[in-house]
Design a protein around this motif. Structure first.
Motif, PDB file in Angstrom:
ATOM      1  N   GLU A  65       0.847  -1.184   0.000  1.00 51.36           N
ATOM      2  CA  GLU A  65       0.000   0.000   0.000  1.00 51.36           C
ATOM      3  C   GLU A  65       0.885   1.237   0.000  1.00 51.36           C
ATOM      4  O   GLU A  65       1.898   1.281   0.691  1.00 51.36           O
ATOM      5  CB  GLU A  65      -0.901  -0.011   1.236  1.00 51.36           C
ATOM      6  CG  GLU A  65      -1.925   1.090   1.247  1.00 51.36           C
ATOM      7  CD  GLU A  65      -2.861   0.990   2.433  1.00 51.36           C
ATOM      8  OE1 GLU A  65      -4.004   1.396   2.283  1.00 51.36           O
ATOM      9  OE2 GLU A  65      -2.437   0.519   3.508  1.00 51.36           O
ATOM     10  N   PHE A  66       0.489   2.221  -0.787  1.00 46.30           N
ATOM     11  CA  PHE A  66       1.246   3.463  -0.912  1.00 46.30           C
ATOM     12  C   PHE A  66       0.451   4.587  -0.265  1.00 46.30           C
ATOM     13  O   PHE A  66      -0.691   4.827  -0.621  1.00 46.30           O
ATOM     14  CB  PHE A  66       1.516   3.771  -2.384  1.00 46.30           C
ATOM     15  CG  PHE A  66       2.112   2.609  -3.106  1.00 46.30           C
ATOM     16  CD1 PHE A  66       3.447   2.306  -2.962  1.00 46.30           C
ATOM     17  CD2 PHE A  66       1.327   1.787  -3.903  1.00 46.30           C
ATOM     18  CE1 PHE A  66       4.003   1.216  -3.605  1.00 46.30           C
ATOM     19  CE2 PHE A  66       1.865   0.697  -4.555  1.00 46.30           C
ATOM     20  CZ  PHE A  66       3.208   0.408  -4.399  1.00 46.30           C
ATOM     21  N   LEU A  67       1.075   5.266   0.701  1.00 41.79           N
ATOM     22  CA  LEU A  67       0.422   6.340   1.436  1.00 41.79           C
ATOM     23  C   LEU A  67       1.259   7.607   1.343  1.00 41.79           C
ATOM     24  O   LEU A  67       2.464   7.577   1.607  1.00 41.79           O
ATOM     25  CB  LEU A  67       0.270   5.962   2.914  1.00 41.79           C
ATOM     26  CG  LEU A  67      -0.476   4.656   3.197  1.00 41.79           C
ATOM     27  CD1 LEU A  67      -0.256   4.228   4.631  1.00 41.79           C
ATOM     28  CD2 LEU A  67      -1.940   4.831   2.910  1.00 41.79           C
ATOM     29  N   LEU A  68       0.632   8.717   0.968  1.00 47.39           N
ATOM     30  CA  LEU A  68       1.344   9.996   0.946  1.00 47.39           C
ATOM     31  C   LEU A  68       1.661  10.411   2.370  1.00 47.39           C
ATOM     32  O   LEU A  68       0.833  10.284   3.261  1.00 47.39           O
ATOM     33  CB  LEU A  68       0.487  11.071   0.293  1.00 47.39           C
ATOM     34  CG  LEU A  68       0.371  11.006  -1.225  1.00 47.39           C
ATOM     35  CD1 LEU A  68      -0.649  12.017  -1.706  1.00 47.39           C
ATOM     36  CD2 LEU A  68       1.707  11.263  -1.868  1.00 47.39           C
ATOM     37  N   VAL A  69       2.860  10.878   2.587  1.00 49.74           N
ATOM     38  CA  VAL A  69       3.271  11.360   3.899  1.00 49.74           C
ATOM     39  C   VAL A  69       3.008  12.862   3.938  1.00 49.74           C
ATOM     40  O   VAL A  69       3.564  13.603   3.124  1.00 49.74           O
ATOM     41  CB  VAL A  69       4.772  11.066   4.146  1.00 49.74           C
ATOM     42  CG1 VAL A  69       5.218  11.635   5.476  1.00 49.74           C
ATOM     43  CG2 VAL A  69       5.034   9.571   4.062  1.00 49.74           C
ATOM     44  N   PRO A  70       2.139  13.322   4.863  1.00 46.18           N
ATOM     45  CA  PRO A  70       1.868  14.767   4.929  1.00 46.18           C
ATOM     46  C   PRO A  70       3.145  15.531   5.261  1.00 46.18           C
ATOM     47  O   PRO A  70       4.019  15.015   5.962  1.00 46.18           O
ATOM     48  CB  PRO A  70       0.858  14.907   6.080  1.00 46.18           C
ATOM     49  CG  PRO A  70       0.325  13.540   6.307  1.00 46.18           C
ATOM     50  CD  PRO A  70       1.384  12.579   5.859  1.00 46.18           C
ATOM     51  N   PRO A  71       3.276  16.767   4.779  1.00 46.08           N
ATOM     52  CA  PRO A  71       4.442  17.577   5.120  1.00 46.08           C
ATOM     53  C   PRO A  71       4.579  17.708   6.628  1.00 46.08           C
ATOM     54  O   PRO A  71       3.583  17.711   7.360  1.00 46.08           O
ATOM     55  CB  PRO A  71       4.145  18.934   4.477  1.00 46.08           C
ATOM     56  CG  PRO A  71       3.082  18.680   3.465  1.00 46.08           C
ATOM     57  CD  PRO A  71       2.339  17.472   3.921  1.00 46.08           C
ATOM     58  N   ALA A  72       5.804  17.835   7.119  1.00 41.14           N
ATOM     59  CA  ALA A  72       6.077  17.893   8.553  1.00 41.14           C
ATOM     60  C   ALA A  72       5.299  19.020   9.236  1.00 41.14           C
ATOM     61  O   ALA A  72       4.776  18.842  10.330  1.00 41.14           O
ATOM     62  CB  ALA A  72       7.572  18.064   8.790  1.00 41.14           C
ATOM     63  N   GLU A  73       5.205  20.185   8.584  1.00 42.83           N
ATOM     64  CA  GLU A  73       4.504  21.304   9.214  1.00 42.83           C
ATOM     65  C   GLU A  73       3.015  21.003   9.390  1.00 42.83           C
ATOM     66  O   GLU A  73       2.420  21.377  10.406  1.00 42.83           O
ATOM     67  CB  GLU A  73       4.716  22.621   8.463  1.00 42.83           C
ATOM     68  CG  GLU A  73       4.318  22.628   7.003  1.00 42.83           C
ATOM     69  CD  GLU A  73       5.385  22.103   6.048  1.00 42.83           C
ATOM     70  OE1 GLU A  73       5.121  22.134   4.843  1.00 42.83           O
ATOM     71  OE2 GLU A  73       6.451  21.657   6.486  1.00 42.83           O
ATOM     72  N   ALA A  74       2.405  20.300   8.454  1.00 43.16           N
ATOM     73  CA  ALA A  74       0.987  19.932   8.593  1.00 43.16           C
ATOM     74  C   ALA A  74       0.812  18.920   9.712  1.00 43.16           C
ATOM     75  O   ALA A  74      -0.104  19.019  10.525  1.00 43.16           O
ATOM     76  CB  ALA A  74       0.452  19.371   7.288  1.00 43.16           C
ATOM     77  N   SER A  75       1.702  17.944   9.783  1.00 43.45           N
ATOM     78  CA  SER A  75       1.620  16.920  10.829  1.00 43.45           C
ATOM     79  C   SER A  75       1.799  17.519  12.207  1.00 43.45           C
ATOM     80  O   SER A  75       1.102  17.165  13.150  1.00 43.45           O
ATOM     81  CB  SER A  75       2.669  15.837  10.603  1.00 43.45           C
ATOM     82  OG  SER A  75       2.374  15.118   9.429  1.00 43.45           O
ATOM     83  N   SER A  76       2.747  18.459  12.349  1.00 42.11           N
ATOM     84  CA  SER A  76       2.998  19.039  13.671  1.00 42.11           C
ATOM     85  C   SER A  76       1.810  19.850  14.155  1.00 42.11           C
ATOM     86  O   SER A  76       1.479  19.844  15.334  1.00 42.11           O
ATOM     87  CB  SER A  76       4.268  19.883  13.666  1.00 42.11           C
ATOM     88  OG  SER A  76       4.115  20.989  12.812  1.00 42.11           O
ATOM     89  N   VAL A  77       1.132  20.568  13.265  1.00 42.89           N
ATOM     90  CA  VAL A  77      -0.053  21.338  13.647  1.00 42.89           C
ATOM     91  C   VAL A  77      -1.155  20.394  14.109  1.00 42.89           C
ATOM     92  O   VAL A  77      -1.770  20.591  15.152  1.00 42.89           O
ATOM     93  CB  VAL A  77      -0.545  22.228  12.478  1.00 42.89           C
ATOM     94  CG1 VAL A  77      -1.919  22.791  12.762  1.00 42.89           C
ATOM     95  CG2 VAL A  77       0.444  23.326  12.205  1.00 42.89           C
ATOM     96  N   LEU A  78      -1.405  19.339  13.355  1.00 39.21           N
ATOM     97  CA  LEU A  78      -2.452  18.394  13.722  1.00 39.21           C
ATOM     98  C   LEU A  78      -2.118  17.649  15.006  1.00 39.21           C
ATOM     99  O   LEU A  78      -2.974  17.442  15.851  1.00 39.21           O
ATOM    100  CB  LEU A  78      -2.684  17.400  12.580  1.00 39.21           C
ATOM    101  CG  LEU A  78      -3.379  17.988  11.364  1.00 39.21           C
ATOM    102  CD1 LEU A  78      -3.297  17.022  10.191  1.00 39.21           C
ATOM    103  CD2 LEU A  78      -4.824  18.305  11.681  1.00 39.21           C
ATOM    104  N   LYS A  79      -0.851  17.259  15.165  1.00 33.68           N
ATOM    105  CA  LYS A  79      -0.468  16.514  16.361  1.00 33.68           C
ATOM    106  C   LYS A  79      -0.522  17.378  17.602  1.00 33.68           C
ATOM    107  O   LYS A  79      -0.727  16.892  18.702  1.00 33.68           O
ATOM    108  CB  LYS A  79       0.912  15.883  16.186  1.00 33.68           C
ATOM    109  CG  LYS A  79       0.868  14.674  15.279  1.00 33.68           C
ATOM    110  CD  LYS A  79       2.196  13.997  15.183  1.00 33.68           C
ATOM    111  CE  LYS A  79       2.063  12.780  14.290  1.00 33.68           C
ATOM    112  NZ  LYS A  79       3.268  12.038  14.176  1.00 33.68           N
ATOM    113  N   SER A  80      -0.332  18.688  17.435  1.00 39.40           N
ATOM    114  CA  SER A  80      -0.426  19.559  18.610  1.00 39.40           C
ATOM    115  C   SER A  80      -1.873  19.654  19.085  1.00 39.40           C
ATOM    116  O   SER A  80      -2.142  19.895  20.246  1.00 39.40           O
ATOM    117  CB  SER A  80       0.130  20.951  18.296  1.00 39.40           C
ATOM    118  OG  SER A  80      -0.680  21.596  17.353  1.00 39.40           O
TER     119      SER A  80
END
Length: 142
Positions: A65-80
């Motif tokens: 399965e191929f999954l796009l990795v969200p950009p680091a800045e998008a991931s950090s905002v969501l994870k916060s």
């Protein structure tokens, strides 16, 4: 795009075999046909990952399965905001392993997949830009 656990029907049911993050070498539009060989360079396809289970040549059925990795800045905002795992499916293929190896050994997409599987077309479910990271997860199917 979906968040794991929300759409249970989209979550894999097989045993996890391994994962490797690769970089796309070309742009692919949503709905376009592509393949592992056309999407990733030879060097990317040879990136090693550790097997989490035993594999037997021509007997172990795999889903890649191929999954796009969200950009680091998008991931950090969501994870916060909340601890979420975001998966953006790009596509998948099902095939048989082309190698016999034990759990803990290292291999690559070039090592575990036959050349016919690497050339097999799949339809891109999302657009990809050259240079974007894609997580390739492998699981053993029953």
């Amino acid at each position: 795009m979906y968040i794991e656990g929300v759409l249970l029907g989209m979550v894999g049911v097989g045993e996890r075999l391994g994962a490797v993050e690769l970089q796309a070498r070309k742009d692919v539009m949503k709905g376009e046909r592509t393949s592992i060989e056309s999407l990733f360079s030879y060097g990317e396809r040879r990136k090693q990952f550790e097997l989490e289970a035993d594999v037997r040549r021509w007997r172990t059925k795999l889903r890649v399965e191929f999954l796009l990795v969200p950009p680091a800045e998008a991931s950090s905002v969501l994870k916060s905001w909340r601890e979420l795992e975001i998966k953006i499916p790009l596509g998948s293929i099902t095939t048989l392993a082309d190698i016999t190896k034990k759990r803990g050994e290292k291999t690559s997409l070039n090592g575990i997949l036959a050349s016919t599987a690497r050339r097999a077309p799949f339809i891109a479910e999302e657009s990809v830009k050259a240079g974007e990271n894609i997580l390739c997860t492998l699981e053993i199917l029953p």
